[in-house]
Design an enzyme around this catalytic site. Structure first.
Site, PDB file in Angstrom:
ATOM      1  N   THR A 205       0.831  -1.230   0.000  1.00  0.00           N
ATOM      2  CA  THR A 205       0.000   0.000   0.000  1.00  0.00           C
ATOM      3  C   THR A 205       0.852   1.262   0.000  1.00  0.00           C
ATOM      4  O   THR A 205       0.410   2.304  -0.484  1.00  0.00           O
ATOM      5  CB  THR A 205      -0.969   0.040   1.200  1.00  0.00           C
ATOM      6  OG1 THR A 205      -0.231   0.121   2.423  1.00  0.00           O
ATOM      7  CG2 THR A 205      -1.882  -1.168   1.228  1.00  0.00           C
ATOM      8  N   LEU A 252      -2.381   5.153  -0.785  1.00  0.00           N
ATOM      9  CA  LEU A 252      -3.779   4.714  -0.940  1.00  0.00           C
ATOM     10  C   LEU A 252      -3.948   3.318  -0.323  1.00  0.00           C
ATOM     11  O   LEU A 252      -4.276   2.353  -1.024  1.00  0.00           O
ATOM     12  CB  LEU A 252      -4.172   4.738  -2.415  1.00  0.00           C
ATOM     13  CG  LEU A 252      -4.225   6.132  -3.041  1.00  0.00           C
ATOM     14  CD1 LEU A 252      -4.570   6.047  -4.528  1.00  0.00           C
ATOM     15  CD2 LEU A 252      -5.239   7.036  -2.330  1.00  0.00           C
ATOM     16  N   HIS A 253      -3.753   3.231   1.013  1.00  0.00           N
ATOM     17  CA  HIS A 253      -3.825   1.938   1.697  1.00  0.00           C
ATOM     18  C   HIS A 253      -5.168   1.241   1.430  1.00  0.00           C
ATOM     19  O   HIS A 253      -5.224   0.136   0.887  1.00  0.00           O
ATOM     20  CB  HIS A 253      -3.699   2.126   3.213  1.00  0.00           C
ATOM     21  CG  HIS A 253      -2.476   2.847   3.676  1.00  0.00           C
ATOM     22  ND1 HIS A 253      -1.225   2.304   3.612  1.00  0.00           N
ATOM     23  CD2 HIS A 253      -2.324   4.078   4.248  1.00  0.00           C
ATOM     24  CE1 HIS A 253      -0.349   3.143   4.149  1.00  0.00           C
ATOM     25  NE2 HIS A 253      -0.989   4.231   4.522  1.00  0.00           N
ATOM     26  N   ASP A 254      -6.232   1.894   1.872  1.00  0.00           N
ATOM     27  CA  ASP A 254      -7.549   1.241   1.818  1.00  0.00           C
ATOM     28  C   ASP A 254      -8.081   1.087   0.387  1.00  0.00           C
ATOM     29  O   ASP A 254      -8.641   0.030   0.057  1.00  0.00           O
ATOM     30  CB  ASP A 254      -8.545   2.010   2.691  1.00  0.00           C
ATOM     31  CG  ASP A 254      -8.173   1.917   4.174  1.00  0.00           C
ATOM     32  OD1 ASP A 254      -7.370   1.045   4.537  1.00  0.00           O
ATOM     33  OD2 ASP A 254      -8.683   2.740   4.961  1.00  0.00           O
TER      34      ASP A 254
END
Ligand code: BDR
Ligand code: CA
Length: 328
Positions: A205, A252-254
């Site tokens: 991520t 943009l982890h999620d």
């Protein structure tokens, strides 16, 4: 191909909000419910933010929102407002319309009567082998659902968890990632459940970075309320990242956890045995993966599929293209 039916368990959170927008903008997915959990902000604020998102995007049909755990299983809640802003969405009350009204008024959306874990179990059990659960906050709701309804939860098609750091350093401590650090007991219960889990850790991520110039270019080109929202919610965070990491770019982890379900070819997965560290001390909340180069029979069998590589350019292009799709 019919869309993949998903439930999104979330603690919005700026990147959670971007993940929800990506999910609603993607025809490959059908969002059947949103469940909220305490994490980045209190569960009351997370639920309010999920409602705000739903009113902004206005998907048809509108999925139910169920509120969940108010705190981790055994620990006090430590939220992340210094990163996400006091409201969890980058201080949106700053923004006004030309007439001076709040650009983002208080949402009116009603909540489901069930709690988050109960709604998860109910929907999964009603559609055996069909629903993918995407967890982008601490794993408290999922652990509670597995504890309360193991037979129902065993009917899940798959679980995608944003969390952990396998070879990468942590983000909340030197070794631990925020979601799993927040409720390591929940993560431990989930990882030992035997359910089919894909882990989307910081290793991948942190490679998918949203830069401010990209957002500006898109808002100039497509002046929709969705692109405006993306600019408003991220504006403060670019400054936080610049101060914190020396680079005005947002990981943009999620959204990547949602991306993995939209297009599984965006990532490479490898099976690992991964254990959670729940003890106190500097390793608390760490994910310890058995990466030893020894024969399989000398190790515990893998319990997770871990994303180890990502096609970052292709994911960012997908993300930008999708956020432009939603109507004004
Ligand atoms: C995770 O922590 C939260 O702050 C983000 O929303 C994301 O889910 C990244 O470590
Ligand atoms: Ca999150």
């Amino acid at each position: 191909m019919p869309p993949t039916r998903v439930i999104i368990d979330t603690d919005p959170g700026i990147d959670d909000a971007l993940a929800l927008i990506l999910a609603f903008a993607s025809p490959e997915l059908s969002v059947e419910a949103i469940t909220t959990v305490a994490g980045n902000v209190t569960v009351a604020q997370a639920t309010r933010n999920a409602c705000l998102l739903l009113e902004l995007v206005d998907p048809r049909p509108r999925p139910p929102i169920a509120s969940g755990a108010t705190r981790p299983m055994t620990r006090p809640l430590r939220t992340a407002e210094s990163y996400h802003g006091g409201d969890g969405l980058g201080e949106l009350s700053r923004f006004r319309t030309e007439g001076g009204e709040p650009r983002y008024p208080e949402p009116q959306q009603r909540l489901a009567v069930q709690s988050a874990p109960a709604l998860m179990a109910e929907l999964i059990s009603a559609a055996p082998g069909e629903i993918v659960l995407i967890c982008i906050g601490p794993l408290t709701n999922l652990a509670m659902a597995i504890q309360a309804a193991p037979t129902e939860m065993a009917k899940v098609k798959g679980i995608v968890v944003m969390g952990g750091a396998i070879q990468a350093p942590g983000n909340i401590t030197p070794g631990a990632e925020f979601n799993l650090y927040t409720d390591p007991e929940a993560a431990k219960l989930v990882f030992t459940s035997g359910l089919p889990i894909t882990l989307v850790p910081l290793d991948v991520t942190q490679r998918v970075l949203l830069r401010a110039e990209l957002i500006e270019a898109i808002v100039q080109h497509i002046g929709s309320c969705t692109t405006q929202f993306v600019r408003d919610t991220t504006e403060r965070l670019f400054g936080v990242e610049q101060a914190r990491a020396g680079c005005a770019a947002i990981p943009l982890h999620d959204p990547l956890a949602v991306g993995v379900v939209i297009d599984p070819s965006l990532v490479t997965r490898r099976p690992f045995y991964v254990e959670m560290e729940t003890g106190e001390g500097p390793a608390q909340g760490m994910t310890i993966a058995d990466r030893r180069q020894i024969k399989d029979e000398w190790k515990q069998p893998p319990n997770l599929q871990v994303c180890t590589e990502v096609d970052a350019g292709r994911f960012i292009a997908l993300f930008l293209e999708r956020i432009c799709r939603l109507p004004a």
